[in-house]
Design a protein around this motif. Structure first.
Motif, mmCIF file in Angstrom:
data_model
loop_
_atom_site.group_PDB
_atom_site.id
_atom_site.type_symbol
_atom_site.label_atom_id
_atom_site.label_comp_id
_atom_site.label_asym_id
_atom_site.label_seq_id
_atom_site.Cartn_x
_atom_site.Cartn_y
_atom_site.Cartn_z
ATOM 1 N N LEU A 1 14.169 6.691 -0.183
ATOM 2 C CA LEU A 1 13.210 5.598 -0.328
ATOM 3 C C LEU A 1 13.646 4.306 0.363
ATOM 4 C CD1 LEU A 1 12.099 6.043 -4.061
ATOM 5 C CD2 LEU A 1 10.968 6.856 -1.978
ATOM 6 N N ARG A 2 14.726 4.339 1.089
ATOM 7 C CA ARG A 2 15.176 3.127 1.791
ATOM 8 C C ARG A 2 14.075 2.611 2.707
ATOM 9 N NH1 ARG A 2 21.021 2.238 2.555
ATOM 10 N NH2 ARG A 2 22.188 3.694 1.244
ATOM 11 N N GLY A 3 13.842 1.305 2.641
ATOM 12 C CA GLY A 3 12.843 0.667 3.485
ATOM 13 C C GLY A 3 11.447 0.631 2.903
ATOM 14 N N LYS A 4 11.193 1.425 1.877
ATOM 15 C CA LYS A 4 9.871 1.425 1.250
ATOM 16 C C LYS A 4 9.822 0.374 0.140
ATOM 17 C CE LYS A 4 9.017 6.348 2.095
ATOM 18 N NZ LYS A 4 7.971 6.110 3.113
ATOM 19 N N PRO A 5 8.655 -0.196 -0.135
ATOM 20 C CA PRO A 5 8.536 -1.138 -1.247
ATOM 21 C C PRO A 5 8.647 -0.406 -2.577
ATOM 22 C CG PRO A 5 6.383 -0.727 -0.279
ATOM 23 C CD PRO A 5 7.378 -0.023 0.593
ATOM 24 N N HIS B 1 0.812 -1.217 0.000
ATOM 25 C CA HIS B 1 0.000 0.000 0.000
ATOM 26 C C HIS B 1 0.849 1.273 0.000
ATOM 27 C CE1 HIS B 1 -3.605 -2.357 0.300
ATOM 28 N NE2 HIS B 1 -3.145 -2.980 1.362
ATOM 29 N N ASP B 2 2.137 1.138 0.290
ATOM 30 C CA ASP B 2 3.036 2.300 0.228
ATOM 31 C C ASP B 2 4.010 2.141 -0.949
ATOM 32 O OD1 ASP B 2 4.054 4.747 1.043
ATOM 33 O OD2 ASP B 2 5.572 3.836 2.334
ATOM 34 N N LEU B 3 3.543 1.539 -2.011
ATOM 35 C CA LEU B 3 4.403 1.276 -3.161
ATOM 36 C C LEU B 3 4.888 2.579 -3.791
ATOM 37 C CD1 LEU B 3 5.414 -1.146 -4.982
ATOM 38 C CD2 LEU B 3 3.507 -0.585 -6.496
ATOM 39 N N HIS B 4 6.182 2.606 -4.139
ATOM 40 C CA HIS B 4 6.779 3.708 -4.881
ATOM 41 C C HIS B 4 7.368 3.160 -6.181
ATOM 42 C CE1 HIS B 4 6.309 5.722 -1.058
ATOM 43 N NE2 HIS B 4 6.767 6.851 -1.560
ATOM 44 N N ILE B 5 7.434 4.013 -7.188
ATOM 45 C CA ILE B 5 7.917 3.611 -8.507
ATOM 46 C C ILE B 5 9.196 4.366 -8.836
ATOM 47 C CG2 ILE B 5 7.365 3.442 -10.969
ATOM 48 C CD1 ILE B 5 5.496 1.799 -9.173
ATOM 49 N N ILE B 6 10.213 3.648 -9.295
ATOM 50 C CA ILE B 6 11.368 4.258 -9.936
ATOM 51 C C ILE B 6 11.316 3.866 -11.403
ATOM 52 C CG2 ILE B 6 13.885 4.301 -10.106
ATOM 53 C CD1 ILE B 6 14.059 4.061 -7.131
ATOM 54 N N HIS B 7 11.423 4.866 -12.261
ATOM 55 C CA HIS B 7 11.137 4.708 -13.693
ATOM 56 C C HIS B 7 12.283 5.310 -14.496
ATOM 57 C CE1 HIS B 7 8.673 6.625 -17.206
ATOM 58 N NE2 HIS B 7 9.177 5.474 -17.600
ATOM 59 N N LEU C 1 -1.516 5.480 -7.725
ATOM 60 C CA LEU C 1 -0.662 5.828 -6.589
ATOM 61 C C LEU C 1 -0.805 7.263 -6.117
ATOM 62 C CD1 LEU C 1 2.656 4.015 -7.591
ATOM 63 C CD2 LEU C 1 0.750 3.149 -6.227
ATOM 64 N N GLY C 2 -1.140 8.178 -7.032
ATOM 65 C CA GLY C 2 -1.260 9.577 -6.662
ATOM 66 C C GLY C 2 0.074 10.308 -6.643
ATOM 67 N N ASP C 3 0.064 11.498 -6.036
ATOM 68 C CA ASP C 3 1.222 12.388 -6.091
ATOM 69 C C ASP C 3 2.393 11.878 -5.260
ATOM 70 O OD1 ASP C 3 -0.297 14.092 -7.630
ATOM 71 O OD2 ASP C 3 -0.749 15.494 -6.005
ATOM 72 N N GLY C 4 3.599 12.178 -5.755
ATOM 73 C CA GLY C 4 4.804 12.025 -4.951
ATOM 74 C C GLY C 4 5.380 10.640 -4.842
ATOM 75 N N ARG C 5 4.821 9.679 -5.538
ATOM 76 C CA ARG C 5 5.331 8.301 -5.391
ATOM 77 C C ARG C 5 5.942 7.748 -6.668
ATOM 78 N NH1 ARG C 5 1.642 4.178 -2.295
ATOM 79 N NH2 ARG C 5 -0.234 5.305 -2.914
ATOM 80 N N PRO D 1 20.603 -0.780 -2.414
ATOM 81 C CA PRO D 1 20.097 -0.720 -1.032
ATOM 82 C C PRO D 1 18.583 -0.780 -0.912
ATOM 83 C CG PRO D 1 21.684 1.049 -1.486
ATOM 84 C CD PRO D 1 21.288 0.460 -2.803
ATOM 85 N N LEU D 2 17.865 -0.677 -2.019
ATOM 86 C CA LEU D 2 16.410 -0.559 -1.963
ATOM 87 C C LEU D 2 15.720 -1.906 -1.801
ATOM 88 C CD1 LEU D 2 15.785 2.103 -4.752
ATOM 89 C CD2 LEU D 2 15.716 2.444 -2.277
ATOM 90 N N ASN D 3 14.501 -1.849 -1.307
ATOM 91 C CA ASN D 3 13.638 -3.026 -1.209
ATOM 92 C C ASN D 3 12.832 -3.124 -2.504
ATOM 93 O OD1 ASN D 3 11.995 -5.154 -0.361
ATOM 94 N ND2 ASN D 3 10.598 -3.788 0.727
ATOM 95 N N ILE D 4 13.455 -3.702 -3.527
ATOM 96 C CA ILE D 4 12.798 -3.824 -4.825
ATOM 97 C C ILE D 4 11.918 -5.066 -4.802
ATOM 98 C CG2 ILE D 4 13.120 -4.081 -7.319
ATOM 99 C CD1 ILE D 4 15.734 -2.559 -7.027
#
Length: 282
Positions: free
Chosen positions: A200-204, A123-129, A158-162, A244-247
Motif C-alpha cells: 500500500l505504499r504511496g496510496k492514501p 478516490h483511491d482510499l484504502h483502509i487499515i483496521h 469503497l468496494g472489494d479489496g480496499r 512508511p504509509l501515506n496516512i
C-alpha cells in the motif's frame, strides 16, 4: 482557576499554522453492551498531562509538530444520521483547508462519518483496521447504522479489496463468510501487516484503531471486551510498522473511561495517540 487542559499535550499549535487537526467525536448512541466511550476525548485530554511529549520509540517530540486540538464536536446524540453528517461535514471542511483529520471517538460508528468525507477527497482510499470485531454485519439490532456494521458500511463506499483488517477475533459466521474475497481479514494477530504496508505504499490510507484489539487484561476500559487480544507492545510495534504509509487521516475509538477506574486504559490510549501523531512528523 480551571486547570483542566483544553488540548491534548503537545497539540497546541494555532489552527492556521497546523497541518493536523485533532478533534473529539463524543458519540456512543449505538453501543450495544456497555456505553461510555463518549467521555473518552475529554478524559484523554485531562490525562495527557501525565504523558511526555517525547517518544523514545521514535526519537520524536510533539513539541516539534504543528497539531491543533479543535476540542469536541457538539453532536446530536439522539439522531445517528445527523451525528454522522456532522462528522462528515467537519472532516470535509478540514480537508478543504488542507488539514489532516485525527478523530477521537466515541464508538466505532463515528469512523463512517469521517471515511465518507475522506473517500470523496481521495478516490483511491484504502483502509487499515485494527479491531477485535469484524464489524461487517449488514444490520444489527434492527439498524444498518451501528458500531457492529461500520466496516460493512465502509465497504459499501469503497468496494472489494480496499479494506485490510487485523486482530479480528469476534464476529458471527456470516460476517467471516461474507468477507471472503471482499475484505482482507487477518484473524487474531498482525501477521502479514508488513506485506500489506509494502503493497500500500504511496496510496492514501485511512487508519482506524478500535482499542478493543487489545486484550482486556491490559485494556479493560472498553464497551465490548474480547479475551485473546494483543498486548500493548504488540500493538505499538504494529502501529510503528505503518510509518512508511501515506496516512491521510486516522481515528482511535472505543475507549470507555468509566469502565476502568484505575485509569490504565486511558493512559494506554494516550500513549498510543502520541505515537500515531508522531508517525507523520518530520
Amino acid at each position: 482557576m480551571d486547570k483542566i487542559p483544553k488540548w491534548f499535550i503537545g497539540c497546541d499549535a494555532m489552527y492556521e499554522q497546523s497541518d493536523t487537526v485533532l478533534f473529539g467525536a463524543p458519540f456512543d448512541s449505538t453501543a450495544s453492551f456497555r456505553p461510555g466511550s463518549r467521555f473518552a476525548p475529554r478524559h484523554m485530554r485531562e490525562d495527557s498531562c501525565g504523558l511526555e511529549t517525547y517518544s523514545p520509540y521514535q526519537d520524536r517530540d510533539l513539541e516539534n509538530t504543528s497539531i491543533f486540538d479543535a476540542g469536541d464536536l457538539e453532536l446530536c446524540i439522539g439522531d445517528t444520521r445527523t451525528a454522522l453528517a456532522q462528522i462528515e461535514g467537519f472532516v470535509s471542511q478540514l480537508l478543504h483547508e488542507k488539514k489532516r483529520p485525527v478523530m477521537l471517538g466515541g464508538e466505532h460508528l463515528v469512523s463512517l462519518g469521517a471515511i465518507r468525507a475522506m473517500s470523496k477527497q481521495y478516490h483511491d482510499l484504502h483502509i487499515i483496521h485494527f479491531d477485535a470485531h469484524a464489524d461487517l454485519r449488514d444490520s444489527y439490532l434492527g439498524t444498518e447504522l451501528s458500531h457492529a456494521t461500520v466496516i460493512r458500511r465502509v465497504w459499501d463506499i469503497l468496494g472489494d479489496g480496499r479494506i485490510y483488517q487485523f486482530g479480528i477475533r469476534s464476529g458471527d459466521r456470516g460476517e467471516f463468510f461474507w468477507a471472503e474475497n471482499r475484505v482482507h481479514t487477518q484473524k487474531f494477530n498482525f501477521n502479514g501487516l508488513e506485506d500489506t504496508v509494502n503493497a500500500l505504499r504511496g496510496k492514501p490510507i485511512y487508519f482506524t484503531l478500535d482499542l478493543d484489539v487489545l486484550d482486556p487484561s491490559c485494556f479493560p476500559g472498553t464497551g465490548t471486551p474480547e479475551a485473546g487480544g494483543v498486548s500493548f507492545s504488540e500493538l505499538l510495534d504494529a502501529v510503528l510498522l505503518l510509518k512508511p504509509l501515506n496516512i491521510v487521516g486516522f481515528d482511535m475509538v472505543e475507549l470507555s473511561p468509566p469502565l476502568d477506574h484505575s485509569g490504565v486504559s486511558t493512559a494506554t490510549a494516550c500513549k498510543l495517540l502520541r505515537e500515531l501523531l508522531l508517525l507523520g512528523s518530520v
